[in-house]
Design a protein around this motif. Structure first.
Motif, PDB file in Angstrom:
ATOM      1  N   GLU A 185      -0.828  17.475   0.263  1.00 24.99           N
ATOM      2  CA  GLU A 185      -0.530  18.418   1.331  1.00 24.99           C
ATOM      3  C   GLU A 185       0.062  17.614   2.475  1.00 24.99           C
ATOM      4  O   GLU A 185      -0.317  16.462   2.699  1.00 24.99           O
ATOM      5  CB  GLU A 185      -1.772  19.186   1.783  1.00 24.99           C
ATOM      6  CG  GLU A 185      -2.297  20.140   0.724  1.00 24.99           C
ATOM      7  CD  GLU A 185      -3.422  21.030   1.248  1.00 24.99           C
ATOM      8  OE1 GLU A 185      -3.756  20.906   2.447  1.00 24.99           O
ATOM      9  OE2 GLU A 185      -3.946  21.831   0.466  1.00 24.99           O
ATOM     10  N   GLN A 186       1.007  18.213   3.206  1.00 27.13           N
ATOM     11  CA  GLN A 186       1.705  17.469   4.236  1.00 27.13           C
ATOM     12  C   GLN A 186       1.802  18.286   5.518  1.00 27.13           C
ATOM     13  O   GLN A 186       1.814  19.520   5.491  1.00 27.13           O
ATOM     14  CB  GLN A 186       3.123  17.105   3.772  1.00 27.13           C
ATOM     15  CG  GLN A 186       3.185  16.231   2.532  1.00 27.13           C
ATOM     16  CD  GLN A 186       2.718  14.816   2.789  1.00 27.13           C
ATOM     17  OE1 GLN A 186       2.641  14.381   3.936  1.00 27.13           O
ATOM     18  NE2 GLN A 186       2.420  14.082   1.731  1.00 27.13           N
ATOM     19  N   LEU A 187       1.904  17.583   6.639  1.00 31.45           N
ATOM     20  CA  LEU A 187       2.202  18.184   7.934  1.00 31.45           C
ATOM     21  C   LEU A 187       3.455  17.505   8.464  1.00 31.45           C
ATOM     22  O   LEU A 187       3.484  16.289   8.655  1.00 31.45           O
ATOM     23  CB  LEU A 187       1.046  18.009   8.922  1.00 31.45           C
ATOM     24  CG  LEU A 187       1.274  18.576  10.330  1.00 31.45           C
ATOM     25  CD1 LEU A 187       1.413  20.098  10.269  1.00 31.45           C
ATOM     26  CD2 LEU A 187       0.143  18.181  11.271  1.00 31.45           C
ATOM     27  N   TYR A 188       4.513  18.294   8.683  1.00 36.26           N
ATOM     28  CA  TYR A 188       5.779  17.738   9.134  1.00 36.26           C
ATOM     29  C   TYR A 188       6.108  18.238  10.531  1.00 36.26           C
ATOM     30  O   TYR A 188       5.785  19.377  10.901  1.00 36.26           O
ATOM     31  CB  TYR A 188       6.931  18.160   8.205  1.00 36.26           C
ATOM     32  CG  TYR A 188       6.753  17.804   6.757  1.00 36.26           C
ATOM     33  CD1 TYR A 188       6.753  16.473   6.344  1.00 36.26           C
ATOM     34  CD2 TYR A 188       6.598  18.789   5.793  1.00 36.26           C
ATOM     35  CE1 TYR A 188       6.605  16.138   5.001  1.00 36.26           C
ATOM     36  CE2 TYR A 188       6.448  18.473   4.449  1.00 36.26           C
ATOM     37  CZ  TYR A 188       6.453  17.142   4.070  1.00 36.26           C
ATOM     38  OH  TYR A 188       6.307  16.823   2.745  1.00 36.26           O
ATOM     39  N   THR A 189       6.772  17.411  11.307  1.00 39.81           N
ATOM     40  CA  THR A 189       7.398  17.841  12.546  1.00 39.81           C
ATOM     41  C   THR A 189       8.897  17.835  12.314  1.00 39.81           C
ATOM     42  O   THR A 189       9.492  16.796  12.009  1.00 39.81           O
ATOM     43  CB  THR A 189       7.046  16.908  13.713  1.00 39.81           C
ATOM     44  OG1 THR A 189       5.637  16.929  13.906  1.00 39.81           O
ATOM     45  CG2 THR A 189       7.739  17.369  14.988  1.00 39.81           C
ATOM     46  N   LEU A 190       9.504  19.007  12.428  1.00 33.21           N
ATOM     47  CA  LEU A 190      10.909  19.170  12.079  1.00 33.21           C
ATOM     48  C   LEU A 190      11.751  19.323  13.334  1.00 33.21           C
ATOM     49  O   LEU A 190      11.397  20.082  14.245  1.00 33.21           O
ATOM     50  CB  LEU A 190      11.104  20.409  11.194  1.00 33.21           C
ATOM     51  CG  LEU A 190      10.266  20.476   9.914  1.00 33.21           C
ATOM     52  CD1 LEU A 190      10.561  21.771   9.185  1.00 33.21           C
ATOM     53  CD2 LEU A 190      10.531  19.286   9.024  1.00 33.21           C
ATOM     54  N   GLY A 191      12.874  18.633  13.372  1.00 30.34           N
ATOM     55  CA  GLY A 191      13.858  18.846  14.418  1.00 30.34           C
ATOM     56  C   GLY A 191      14.807  19.957  14.023  1.00 30.34           C
ATOM     57  O   GLY A 191      14.855  20.377  12.861  1.00 30.34           O
ATOM     58  N   ILE A 192      15.588  20.435  14.982  1.00 30.85           N
ATOM     59  CA  ILE A 192      16.472  21.563  14.694  1.00 30.85           C
ATOM     60  C   ILE A 192      17.545  21.212  13.669  1.00 30.85           C
ATOM     61  O   ILE A 192      18.063  22.087  12.985  1.00 30.85           O
ATOM     62  CB  ILE A 192      17.129  22.094  15.980  1.00 30.85           C
ATOM     63  CG1 ILE A 192      17.909  20.962  16.677  1.00 30.85           C
ATOM     64  CG2 ILE A 192      16.111  22.716  16.903  1.00 30.85           C
ATOM     65  CD1 ILE A 192      18.725  21.443  17.857  1.00 30.85           C
ATOM     66  N   GLY A 193      17.873  19.929  13.546  1.00 25.11           N
ATOM     67  CA  GLY A 193      18.910  19.539  12.595  1.00 25.11           C
ATOM     68  C   GLY A 193      18.359  18.899  11.345  1.00 25.11           C
ATOM     69  O   GLY A 193      19.055  18.123  10.688  1.00 25.11           O
ATOM     70  N   ASN A 194      17.123  19.208  10.987  1.00 22.47           N
ATOM     71  CA  ASN A 194      16.464  18.563   9.853  1.00 22.47           C
ATOM     72  C   ASN A 194      17.267  18.733   8.558  1.00 22.47           C
ATOM     73  O   ASN A 194      17.690  19.835   8.219  1.00 22.47           O
ATOM     74  CB  ASN A 194      15.071  19.179   9.666  1.00 22.47           C
ATOM     75  CG  ASN A 194      14.337  18.558   8.503  1.00 22.47           C
ATOM     76  OD1 ASN A 194      13.939  17.412   8.567  1.00 22.47           O
ATOM     77  ND2 ASN A 194      14.159  19.333   7.441  1.00 22.47           N
TER      78      ASN A 194
END
Length: 790
Positions: A472-481
């Motif tokens: 299981e993962q927790l990601y922080t995504l930018g608008i240009g991911n």
């Protein structure tokens, strides 16, 4: 006033009304070169132009053609009278027989959705009736349509609005999203697709958790007809559809009528006379001052009195997604945010997005988007965009038999804009459908539809018992991911060939939760058939002899080292030509339970004019285009619709195409790169193209289940008993046992049934969405959804 004078006065009034409503302007469709179009723009003042090969196609007032003719510039008249053309197309059947049937055309159609009497489109009266019907059927979800404040049009009509939302028992204030349509009276598809969307929301709220999450956290506002006077005028002069009036209907002097409402907003109003006009006779007339019209005043008031986060202001046509700035060629300071939003909203359609200059080839000023986004003194900033719906080939009034498909085509875009205020993320798998080894390396891309960076939790819930352990993962995504992610799923030992691995993939950002069921097939051997997987495979293909470019290997871009196959390995593809490659020998399609053609692909191809297409043939002569998960529609002026790869896909994704219909046959494949534009791009890259198959499949593979003849009622259910109704007389279809699963795929109830039983008791189960699996003595039927109400 005497009776005779009253009669004369009434007759004069009626004559004036008839006269005003009989002056239908004639529009022609013309084509001219790009260079001549640039010179002619000041005279044409066209609001919709598009490329067709090396020509620019324009629909313009016939009255303005004299200036073009006298200029000495060359042009060709393609259609003499657009209204007649639009009406005639509904009397012919040529559009009905040339469609390649793909799943993308078979999206769910709301039960209450219907066509109208005006060439298939709703009249103003029919639209108002639809809004009343929505409120009557779903009073808990949609407000009764009401006027925007006290604003009235010149002819005395209100501008109606309504709102759709769900439960109010949520913590925190809801975000507000606005949808508008029919700023321009001759663009009925802009409104009709909103009606489709509204019915979809209402009918699916109680059965679809996705729709529930949206409406429980968002207030969706609708102004489906900003320009009722202009729309009513088109219905009066052209009741069969095809009316070409654009502006509102206020008299503006010297016998001229109407202001272009999408040039009448206050931000940079009248910036120049290229993006709008000061000529009252022009279709682009901006009015005497900003917000001179009650229609734009109403939209202004509405935005200032509702804290709107984002908006889609629908127009047609052209298949574009346009965002600020319109008044100048430079982008906004938040162009990266707009690019990310537009990419997510238009991902499946692959349409062109950008500023006005980047999409429709001209600038505008005084338009809706610039004001909504740029004006921050009287209201907050609104992330506003303009979808131009419908392909250029169908024009302002697409044929009646295409309306439903074109409405369904906008559904995903509308849903995603409703989720954008909450930082929505959607997933695109990039793993092959059949895998090997004791671990499934599940690969996927996450595409954010958001205006800011966002954290999202990714987790899985096993649906099959062969899953032993998983990440299981927790990601922080930018608008240009744009990153490819991977979850490793460990499997138990002793996996059987063809065994199903199935799980629910959950994305949770703290507000919105989305669930997708993923299914993969285990194979204990790698017996796939290489098609274009190795660099030497292309030696078994024949290149088209007429092409100056040839398909070939490239080492500059690939998914699996050292190379991939591309249409133009030495640079950009050639313009205005076809470049094909055909397999010289046939491939024998295995007779396994499931057979796929799969490959990795990425591409950069001019949308709407150029495309790559993959076709299949059983004789090497007659080829049929293949529908895939990543194909989109290609339209042409003959009425043909076919699946293609076009637009931009920068990341490598996995295409999966079922070949079940060709089991046991010998087939040929054909790749064709078709270019009609002067805008050469990088083309398409293909890697790891092979035929994969499974000889045995476990009995719980959902998409191999037998069709389920049973209807569930009542659904939603609140009385504790769910009844089964079947029109099948086949004794083998009698239910032997059942399973009820919750949204996570967990079995919450199961038991055997007597053949005479026609009901299932659901008392004691919490309110929510469930899946019912029915089994007969010899087969498992496809799952059915049902909802238990509180």
């Amino acid at each position: 006033m005497t009776i005779s004078k009253f009669i004369l006065f009434s007759l004069a009034m009626m004559a004036g009304i008839v006269s005003a409503y009989s002056q239908a302007s004639v529009y022609k469709r013309i084509a001219l070169s790009q260079a001549d179009y640039e010179l002619a723009r000041p005279w044409i003042e066209a609001d919709h132009v598009h490329q067709q090969g090396d020509k620019v196609v324009v629909e313009m007032l016939a009255a303005r053609l004299d200036k073009l003719h006298n200029s000495g510039l060359s042009y060709e008249v393609l259609v003499e009278d657009m209204t007649t053309f639009y009406q005639q197309q509904n009397r012919e059947i040529k559009y009905r027989s040339r469609n390649t049937s793909c799943d993308e055309y078979n999206r769910p159609v709301p039960q209450n959705f219907k066509l109208g009497s005006m060439g298939g489109y709703l009249t103003l009266e029919e639209l108002e009736s639809e809004l009343d019907d929505m409120h009557a059927k779903f009073p808990d979800l949609i407000t009764k349509a009401q006027p925007v404040s006290t604003f009235k049009t010149y002819e005395g009509r209100p501008i109606l609005w309504t709102a759709i939302t769900g439960s109010t028992n949520q913590s925190g204030a809801k975000k507000n999203v606005l949808y508008t349509a029919l700023h321009h009276a001759r663009e009925p598809l802009s409104m009709h697709q909103l009606v489709y969307f509204m019915w979809y929301l209402l009918e699916n709220y109680h059965s679809d958790p996705h729709v529930q999450h949206i409406l429980d956290n968002t207030q969706l506002y609708f102004i489906p007809c900003v320009n009722p006077d202009g729309y009513a005028y088109n219905a009066a002069v052209s009741p069969e559809g095809g009316g070409m009036w654009r502006k509102n209907r206020r008299p503006v002097g010297n016998g001229n009528f109407g202001v272009d409402l999408n040039r009448n907003y206050g931000y940079q109003w009248g910036y120049n006379s290229t993006g709008s006009s000061d000529d009252p006779a022009s279709d682009l007339y901006r009015g005497s001052v900003a917000f001179s019209e009650p229609e734009t005043q109403a939209v202004k008031w509405f935005c200032e009195n509702h804290d709107i986060f984002s908006a889609l202001n629908y127009h047609s046509f052209g298949d574009y997604l346009i965002y600020p700035w319109g008044y100048m060629s430079e982008p906004t300071m938040e162009d990266k945010i707009y690019q990310s939003l537009a990419r997510g909203l238009s991902f499946e359609k692959r349409i062109r997005y950008g500023t006005s200059r980047e999409t429709v080839l001209y600038t505008t000023n005084g338009d809706t988007d610039d004001w909504m986004y740029g004006e921050t003194q009287s209201k907050n900033k609104i992330y506003s965009m303009t979808p131009e719906v419908g392909p250029a080939e169908f024009g302002f009034w697409p044929p009646e038999d295409k309306i439903q498909m074109l409405c369904a085509r906008e559904l995903t875009q509308n849903l995603r804009m409703a989720m954008a205020p909450h930082g929505f993320v959607f997933m695109v798998p990039s793993s092959d459908p059949i895998f090997h080894g004791d671990q499934l390396q599940y690969r996927y891309y996450l595409y954010p539809v958001t205006t800011e960076d966002i954290a999202v939790q990714v987790k899985i819930t096993p649906l099959t018992y062969n899953i032993k352990d998983y990440d299981e993962q927790l990601y922080t995504l930018g608008i240009g991911n744009k990153e490819e992610y991977q979850l490793d799923i460990d499997l138990r030992s002793g996996m059987q060939d063809g065994e199903l691995v199935q799980f629910v993939m959950t994305l949770d950002n703290g507000t919105l939760i989305t669930n997708d069921t993923m299914t993969y097939i285990y194979s204990n051997s790698d017996d796939g058939i290489d098609v274009l997987a190795r660099s030497t495979d292309i030696e078994n293909w024949v290149r088209s002899s007429s092409s100056s470019h040839e398909w070939g290997n490239t080492t500059s871009d690939f998914y699996t080292a050292p190379s991939s196959i591309t249409d133009s390995p030495n640079g950009l593809y050639a313009t205005a030509e076809e470049n094909a490659i055909i397999s010289a020998e046939s491939y024998k399609i295995p007779g396994g339970e499931e057979v796929f053609l799969s490959f990795k692909a990425r591409w950069d191809i001019t949308y709407g004019e150029d495309f790559a297409q993959l076709s299949i043939s059983t004789d090497g002569v007659n080829f049929t285009p293949l529908c895939g998960q990543l194909t989109t529609e290609n339209f042409d002026y003959k009425g043909d619709i076919s699946p293609v790869y076009t637009g931009i896909q920068k990341e490598w994704l996995t295409e999966k195409i079922s070949l079940n219909n060709y089991k046991g046959q010998k087939v040929y494949f054909k790749w064709n790169m078709v270019s009609t534009s002067a805008d050469a791009r990088d083309g398409i890259f293909v890697d790891d193209m092979k035929i994969t198959y499974s000889q045995t499949i476990t009995s719980n593979r959902d998409n191999l289940f037998s069709e389920n003849p049973y209807h569930l009622f009542p659904n939603p259910v609140s009385g504790g008993v769910l009844y089964l109704d079947s029109k099948s007389n086949d004794p083998s279809a009698a239910v032997d046992r059942y399973e009820i699963r919750n949204q996570l795929g967990q079995i919450v109830r199961k038991r055997r049934m007597h053949q005479t039983e026609n009901h299932i008791r659901v008392q004691g189960l919490p309110a929510g969405l469930y899946y019912l699996n029915l089994m007969t003595s010899s087969q498992r039927l496809k799952a059915k959804k049902f909802v238990i109400l509180p």
